[in-house]
Design a protein around this motif. Structure first.
Motif, short mmCIF file in Angstrom:
data_model
loop_
_atom_site.label_atom_id
_atom_site.label_comp_id
_atom_site.label_asym_id
_atom_site.label_seq_id
_atom_site.Cartn_x
_atom_site.Cartn_y
_atom_site.Cartn_z
N ARG A 15 0.82 -1.20 0.00
CA ARG A 15 0.00 0.00 0.00
C ARG A 15 0.86 1.26 0.00
O ARG A 15 0.56 2.23 -0.70
CB ARG A 15 -0.92 -0.01 1.22
N SER A 16 1.97 1.24 0.78
CA SER A 16 2.86 2.41 0.83
C SER A 16 3.52 2.64 -0.52
O SER A 16 3.69 3.79 -0.94
CB SER A 16 3.92 2.23 1.91
N VAL A 17 3.88 1.55 -1.21
CA VAL A 17 4.46 1.68 -2.55
C VAL A 17 3.45 2.29 -3.51
O VAL A 17 3.77 3.20 -4.30
CB VAL A 17 4.95 0.31 -3.07
N GLN A 18 2.20 1.83 -3.45
CA GLN A 18 1.17 2.37 -4.33
C GLN A 18 0.92 3.85 -4.05
O GLN A 18 0.73 4.65 -4.96
CB GLN A 18 -0.13 1.57 -4.14
N ASN A 23 1.45 9.49 -5.53
CA ASN A 23 1.90 10.85 -5.25
C ASN A 23 2.74 11.40 -6.41
O ASN A 23 2.61 12.55 -6.77
CB ASN A 23 2.73 10.86 -3.96
N ILE A 24 3.60 10.57 -6.97
CA ILE A 24 4.42 11.02 -8.09
C ILE A 24 3.53 11.40 -9.28
O ILE A 24 3.71 12.44 -9.90
CB ILE A 24 5.43 9.92 -8.49
N LEU A 25 2.55 10.57 -9.58
CA LEU A 25 1.63 10.87 -10.67
C LEU A 25 0.82 12.13 -10.36
O LEU A 25 0.55 12.95 -11.25
CB LEU A 25 0.69 9.69 -10.92
N MET A 26 0.44 12.30 -9.10
CA MET A 26 -0.32 13.47 -8.71
C MET A 26 0.52 14.74 -8.86
O MET A 26 0.03 15.77 -9.34
CB MET A 26 -0.79 13.32 -7.26
N TYR A 27 1.79 14.66 -8.48
CA TYR A 27 2.68 15.80 -8.63
C TYR A 27 2.86 16.16 -10.11
O TYR A 27 2.91 17.34 -10.47
CB TYR A 27 4.03 15.52 -7.99
N LEU A 28 2.97 15.14 -10.95
CA LEU A 28 3.09 15.40 -12.39
C LEU A 28 1.84 16.12 -12.91
O LEU A 28 1.93 17.04 -13.73
CB LEU A 28 3.29 14.09 -13.15
N ALA A 29 0.68 15.68 -12.43
CA ALA A 29 -0.57 16.34 -12.83
C ALA A 29 -0.60 17.79 -12.38
O ALA A 29 -1.00 18.69 -13.13
CB ALA A 29 -1.76 15.58 -12.25
N LYS A 66 4.78 25.53 -1.40
CA LYS A 66 5.31 24.23 -0.93
C LYS A 66 4.43 23.05 -1.35
O LYS A 66 4.38 22.01 -0.67
CB LYS A 66 5.50 24.22 0.58
N ILE A 67 3.71 23.20 -2.46
CA ILE A 67 2.94 22.06 -2.99
C ILE A 67 3.89 20.98 -3.50
O ILE A 67 3.63 19.79 -3.33
CB ILE A 67 1.99 22.54 -4.11
N LEU A 68 4.98 21.42 -4.12
CA LEU A 68 6.02 20.48 -4.54
C LEU A 68 7.13 20.50 -3.50
O LEU A 68 7.83 21.50 -3.36
CB LEU A 68 6.59 20.87 -5.90
N PRO A 69 7.32 19.42 -2.75
CA PRO A 69 8.42 19.39 -1.76
C PRO A 69 9.78 19.40 -2.45
O PRO A 69 9.90 19.06 -3.63
CB PRO A 69 8.19 18.05 -1.03
N GLU A 70 10.78 19.78 -1.72
CA GLU A 70 12.13 19.86 -2.29
C GLU A 70 12.62 18.50 -2.77
O GLU A 70 13.31 18.40 -3.78
CB GLU A 70 13.08 20.42 -1.23
N THR A 71 12.24 17.44 -2.05
CA THR A 71 12.68 16.10 -2.45
C THR A 71 12.07 15.70 -3.79
O THR A 71 12.74 15.08 -4.62
CB THR A 71 12.27 15.07 -1.39
N ILE A 72 10.82 16.06 -4.01
CA ILE A 72 10.16 15.73 -5.28
C ILE A 72 10.80 16.50 -6.42
O ILE A 72 11.01 15.97 -7.52
CB ILE A 72 8.65 16.03 -5.20
#
Length: 310
Positions: A15-18, A23-29, A66-72
């Motif tokens: 579940r954490s992997v999903q 989240n990555i797909l959401m950030y791309l959107a 800060k919608i996009l975190p620095e790590t992302i």
């Protein structure tokens, strides 16, 4: 490689992997939607779309909302690599023999003078303000570089054509080679002044020339090699896949060998447009798929800006 746990905790791991992938797909959107909205706002105030993309990244990035975190933002560096590879390839497609027969060495002369005057002015100003000579040399050399990304995007948005546009594209491409050589010279001289350089000075001076040459040879080899699969694949979708593969191949090999990815991809485009009569078709294929990539590149670039440094 992460090994999933067994038993009841395995469900939580999956579940954490999903959630991470979501989240990555959401950030791309978010990046795409923000870029589109701010690009349209930039049009209202008569500015290029690229300005809106950069502002969008700044607003949604770590410095403001800060919608996009620095790590992302750092994780999305791959987007920048892909976009720059295609931008360099597009610049290379303008290097046709017919163009240089018509204009001669004009772009070369402009690029050298434009780059070196910037270098000397920045170096002189820094020394005049009391900075160390070594620091001034290196920072001045960086001033020679001209980012081709914004130039290409503005030209494409306004569909600019004519002698000024042609010359500009050529100057931007040649400028990268000049900047690479100027930076190599400046770093070598700075190391010699500070006593930090322990190697052979002559070899250090020749190193940037070797890097430029190897970058061009690598890109030229890819520009010839791409002709082989194009003989067997004629559909637009297949050729699009071939184009992506070879642009990424040139960039990836350049990174592996420690040479310039931009120059390698430019050489790929330059050789391809001169040995193939289908370069215009491939340029159209590239133009049809790169706009979202360029949009994400500039939004991520804007998000990388650290306003606190100012």
């Amino acid at each position: 490689m992460q090994i999933p746990p067994s038993g009841a905790s395995a469900f939580g791991w999956e579940r954490s992997v999903q959630e991470m992938e979501l989240n990555i797909l959401m950030y791309l959107a978010v990046i795409l939607v923000a870029g589109l909205l701010f690009g349209r706002l930039a049009k209202f105030v008569k500015l290029p779309n690229v300005t809106g993309y950069l502002v969008a990244g700044l607003v949604i990035g770590p410095c403001v909302l800060k919608i996009l975190p620095e790590t992302i933002v750092s994780d999305f560096s791959l987007i920048s690599e892909m976009a720059l590879a295609f931008i360099a390839f597009t610049v290379g497609l303008t290097f046709k023999r017919s163009y240089f027969k018509r204009v001669g060495f004009t772009p070369v002369v402009i690029a050298i003078f434009e780059a070196m005057v910037a270098v000397f002015l920045v170096q002189g100003a820094l020394v005049a303000f009391g900075f160390d000579v070594e620091f001034a040399l290196v920072l001045g050399a960086i001033a020679a570089a001209t980012a081709p990304a914004a130039t290409i995007l503005v030209i494409k948005q306004y569909k600019a054509r004519g002698p000024v546009t042609e010359t500009l594209m050529s100057v931007v491409a040649i400028d990268d080679a000049v900047a690479l050589v100027a930076f190599g010279f400046s770093v070598t001289i700075a190391q010699a002044i500070s006593g930090a350089g322990g190697g052979n000075v002559a070899l250090s001076i020749l190193e940037p020339f070797w890097e430029v040459l190897l970058s061009l040879l690598l890109g030229a080899a890819c520009g010839v090699a791409i002709l082989l699969p194009m003989r067997f694949f004629k559909k637009a979708g297949n050729r699009q896949a071939i184009l992506i593969a070879f642009v990424f191949l040139a960039s990836g090999l350049a990174t592996l060998l420690g040479v310039s990815e931009l120059l390698s991809c430019m050489a790929l485009g330059a050789v391809f447009c001169n040995v193939s009569g289908e370069s215009d078709e491939m340029a159209d294929l590239a133009d049809s798929m790169t706009p979202p990539l360029f949009l994400m590149f500039f939004v991520v670039s804007g998000a990388s800006l650290d306003v606190s440094v100012i």
